[in-house]
Each structure stands twice: as structure tokens, then as C-alpha cells.
Write an enzyme that holds these catalytic residues in place. Structure first.
Site, PDB file in Angstrom:
ATOM      1  N   SER A   9      29.015  40.024  30.010  1.00 46.98           N
ATOM      2  CA  SER A   9      29.476  39.884  28.344  1.00 46.98           C
ATOM      3  C   SER A   9      30.529  38.900  28.665  1.00 46.98           C
ATOM      4  CB  SER A   9      30.156  40.220  27.827  1.00 46.98           C
ATOM      5  OG  SER A   9      30.877  41.535  27.865  1.00 46.98           O
ATOM      6  N   ASN A  10      31.824  39.359  29.886  1.00 44.97           N
ATOM      7  CA  ASN A  10      32.417  38.392  29.751  1.00 44.97           C
ATOM      8  C   ASN A  10      32.137  36.840  30.777  1.00 44.97           C
ATOM      9  OD1 ASN A  10      35.399  39.400  29.847  1.00 44.97           O
ATOM     10  ND2 ASN A  10      34.366  41.194  30.951  1.00 44.97           N
ATOM     11  N   LEU A  83      31.466  44.840  41.001  1.00 44.87           N
ATOM     12  CA  LEU A  83      31.890  45.830  41.532  1.00 44.87           C
ATOM     13  C   LEU A  83      32.225  45.687  43.425  1.00 44.87           C
ATOM     14  CD1 LEU A  83      29.994  47.668  38.734  1.00 44.87           C
ATOM     15  CD2 LEU A  83      32.758  46.741  38.929  1.00 44.87           C
ATOM     16  N   ILE A  86      35.487  41.563  48.298  1.00 40.78           N
ATOM     17  CA  ILE A  86      34.942  40.177  47.958  1.00 40.78           C
ATOM     18  C   ILE A  86      35.007  40.110  50.028  1.00 40.78           C
ATOM     19  CG2 ILE A  86      35.772  37.100  48.092  1.00 40.78           C
ATOM     20  CD1 ILE A  86      33.656  38.335  45.726  1.00 40.78           C
ATOM     21  N   ASN A 100      40.367  36.911  39.031  1.00 36.69           N
ATOM     22  CA  ASN A 100      39.423  38.545  38.484  1.00 36.69           C
ATOM     23  C   ASN A 100      40.092  39.026  37.083  1.00 36.69           C
ATOM     24  OD1 ASN A 100      37.339  40.743  39.106  1.00 36.69           O
ATOM     25  ND2 ASN A 100      39.486  42.209  39.413  1.00 36.69           N
ATOM     26  N   HIS A 102      40.043  42.693  34.796  1.00 35.16           N
ATOM     27  CA  HIS A 102      40.715  43.975  35.162  1.00 35.16           C
ATOM     28  C   HIS A 102      40.536  44.754  33.679  1.00 35.16           C
ATOM     29  CE1 HIS A 102      40.766  47.923  37.849  1.00 35.16           C
ATOM     30  NE2 HIS A 102      41.466  48.193  36.385  1.00 35.16           N
ATOM     31  N   ASP A 143      42.738  44.573  43.832  1.00 39.34           N
ATOM     32  CA  ASP A 143      43.422  44.921  42.879  1.00 39.34           C
ATOM     33  C   ASP A 143      45.080  44.800  42.686  1.00 39.34           C
ATOM     34  OD1 ASP A 143      40.566  45.177  40.844  1.00 39.34           O
ATOM     35  OD2 ASP A 143      40.983  47.550  40.509  1.00 39.34           O
ATOM     36  N   GLU A 172      39.039  40.839  26.692  1.00 38.87           N
ATOM     37  CA  GLU A 172      38.485  39.869  27.611  1.00 38.87           C
ATOM     38  C   GLU A 172      38.016  39.706  27.834  1.00 38.87           C
ATOM     39  OE1 GLU A 172      36.718  42.541  31.074  1.00 38.87           O
ATOM     40  OE2 GLU A 172      37.084  44.424  29.572  1.00 38.87           O
TER      41      GLU A 172
HETATM   42  C1  GAR Z   1      34.915  44.705  32.023  1.00 41.36           C
HETATM   43  O1  GAR Z   1      35.100  45.502  31.360  1.00 41.36           O
HETATM   44  C2  GAR Z   1      35.772  44.166  33.085  1.00 41.36           C
HETATM   45  O2  GAR Z   1      36.608  44.558  33.187  1.00 41.36           O
HETATM   46  C3  GAR Z   1      35.033  45.483  34.388  1.00 41.36           C
HETATM   47  O3  GAR Z   1      33.651  45.450  34.638  1.00 41.36           O
HETATM   48  C4  GAR Z   1      33.263  45.080  33.125  1.00 41.36           C
HETATM   49  C5  GAR Z   1      31.965  44.461  32.979  1.00 41.36           C
HETATM   50  O4  GAR Z   1      31.292  44.083  31.525  1.00 41.36           O
HETATM   51  N1  GAR Z   1      35.446  44.956  35.514  1.00 41.36           N
HETATM   52  C6  GAR Z   1      35.583  46.210  36.634  1.00 41.36           C
HETATM   53  O5  GAR Z   1      35.656  46.944  35.864  1.00 41.36           O
HETATM   54  C7  GAR Z   1      35.937  45.327  37.907  1.00 41.36           C
HETATM   55  N2  GAR Z   1      36.922  46.482  38.302  1.00 41.36           N
HETATM   56  P1  GAR Z   1      30.875  42.698  31.651  1.00 41.36           P
HETATM   57  O6  GAR Z   1      29.489  42.479  32.613  1.00 41.36           O
HETATM   58  O7  GAR Z   1      30.245  42.400  30.189  1.00 41.36           O
HETATM   59  O8  GAR Z   1      31.901  41.323  31.298  1.00 41.36           O
END
Ligand code: GAR
Length: 188
Positions: A9-10, A83, A86, A100, A102, A143, A172
Site C-alpha cells: 500500500s505504501n 522485511l 539489504i 526505508n 518504519h 533502522d 505512512e
Molecule cells: C508498513 O506499515 C511499513 O511501515 C512496515 O510494513 C508495512 C508494509 O505495508 N515496514 C516495516 O515494518 C519495516 N520494518 P504495505 O505493504 O501495505 O506498504
């Protein structure tokens, strides 16, 4: 270019910002470590090239990754719900070019194991009254790279990881396109 492991979604929020002419950019490609990642479908829907790299972190996958990056030659690499770590050689090849997102207010609730709902559960269990999201540069420590932007949301007493995740995610979706615009110097 993007890395994503999840629903994407991001990733979609940035695709939308480009389509709405809020950002002038071309997404060269998407790398995922999961064949089931929703982000893959989003990429295909928008004719964005994709590359699935399974066994991410293995020597052969590192080679595959390096080759793909040479082909796409990205100006900016965005980790949007990716997840895996890199590889260090890639981080060194792209100094200050990897960001990134978070789902918490770093430096709290970051590091290995803190991803997705685990982060929100930890925030709730710690009794925090505020959470949010952080966009930061990626360095060799999970992070810990320099913070570029944070958005804050309230944590409600009745929150579950799901309700908190939803509130954070909507921030986000604003923060990530805004940072990309800022880094690409398109703020004026
Ligand atoms: C998001 O909330 C992002 O911040 C998190 O995974 C989700 C992905 O959502 N990232 C982490 O936790 C990284 N440590 P999305 O696939 O809908 O964008």
C-alpha cells in the site's frame, strides 16, 4: 525503484502521487522476496517491471540483486514494507540513496524482529500514548540511519495492533511520497 514484501500500500501511495503529478519520477522496478506479495500485482497493474528474488540474503540471490540494480541503475531505492536486510555491499554502493519506512517513532521500537504488527503490539504493550511512522536513510544497522521525517498519531486505550496499524498506515501514505518529493528536490 522499490523493494516490498507485503501488500504494497505504501508502494501504491507513491504510484498514485506520480500519477497525480505530485511527484515527477519513473519507478524503474520492484523487487520482492515473496511470490505472494500484493505489491507484485500493483506493479503489474501499472506496467512496472518486477523481479522476485527468493532466498534473499544467499550468495546467489546477492548476485541476482546486484545484476538487477545495475540494469535499473536507480537514483533512489525505497524500502516500502521490505522485511529482509539489504546486503551490506549494496548499502555501500548506494550511500544516501536508500530510504526505508518504519511503522513507529524510531529510535524506539526498531531493529531486528520489529516489523508490521510486532511493532504495534510492542507499542501498545509498552503503554505508549503516541506512535507514528519514520522515514529514514538506510545504513548498515537495522533502522538506525538518519531520520528524514516522522509523523505522530495518538495511541488509543482500546487500540489493537490492527486499529493502530491502520491509523499509522494512513500517515505512512502521506509521509513516504512527501519524503520522495523532498529528496528529488521537487518541493518548489
Ligand atoms: C508498513 O506499515 C511499513 O511501515 C512496515 O510494513 C508495512 C508494509 O505495508 N515496514 C516495516 O515494518 C519495516 N520494518 P504495505 O505493504 O501495505 O506498504
Amino acid at each position: 525503484m522499490f523493494f516490498a514484501s507485503g501488500s504494497g500500500s505504501n508502494f501504491q501511495a507513491v504510484i498514485d502521487a506520480i500519477q497525480n503529478n505530485e511527484i515527477e519520477a519513473v519507478i524503474t522496478g520492484l523487487i520482492t522476496d515473496k511470490e505472494s506479495a500484493g505489491a507484485l500485482l500493483r506493479a503489474k497493474n501499472h506496467q512496472i517491471e518486477t523481479k522476485v528474488i527468493l532466498n534473499f540474503g544467499s550468495a546467489s540471490s546477492n548476485e541476482e540483486l546486484e545484476q538487477q540494480l545495475q540494469i535499473w541503475n536507480p537514483d533512489l531505492i525505497v524500502l516500502a514494507g521490505f522485511l529482509r536486510k539489504i546486503p551490506t555491499n549494496i548499502i555501500r554502493q548506494y550511500p544516501d540513496k536508500i530510504i526505508n519506512i518504519h511503522p513507529a517513532l524510531l529510535p524506539k521500537f526498531g531493529g531486528k524482529g520489529f516489523y508490521g504488527r510486532h511493532v504495534h503490539n510492542a507499542v501498545i504493550e509498552a503503554g505508549e500514548t503516541k506512535s507514528g511512522c519514520t522515514v529514514h536513510y538506510v545504513n548498515e544497522e537495522y533502522d538506525e540511519g538518519a531520520i528524514i521525517r516522522q509523523s505522530i498519531v495518538d495511541v488509543h486505550p482500546e487500540d489493537s495492533a490492527e486499529t493502530l496499524a491502520k491509523r499509522v498506515l494512513s500517515e505512512e501514505h502521506k509521509a513516504l511520497p512527501a519524503v520522495i518529493k523532498q529528496i528529488l528536490n521537487q518541493n518548489n
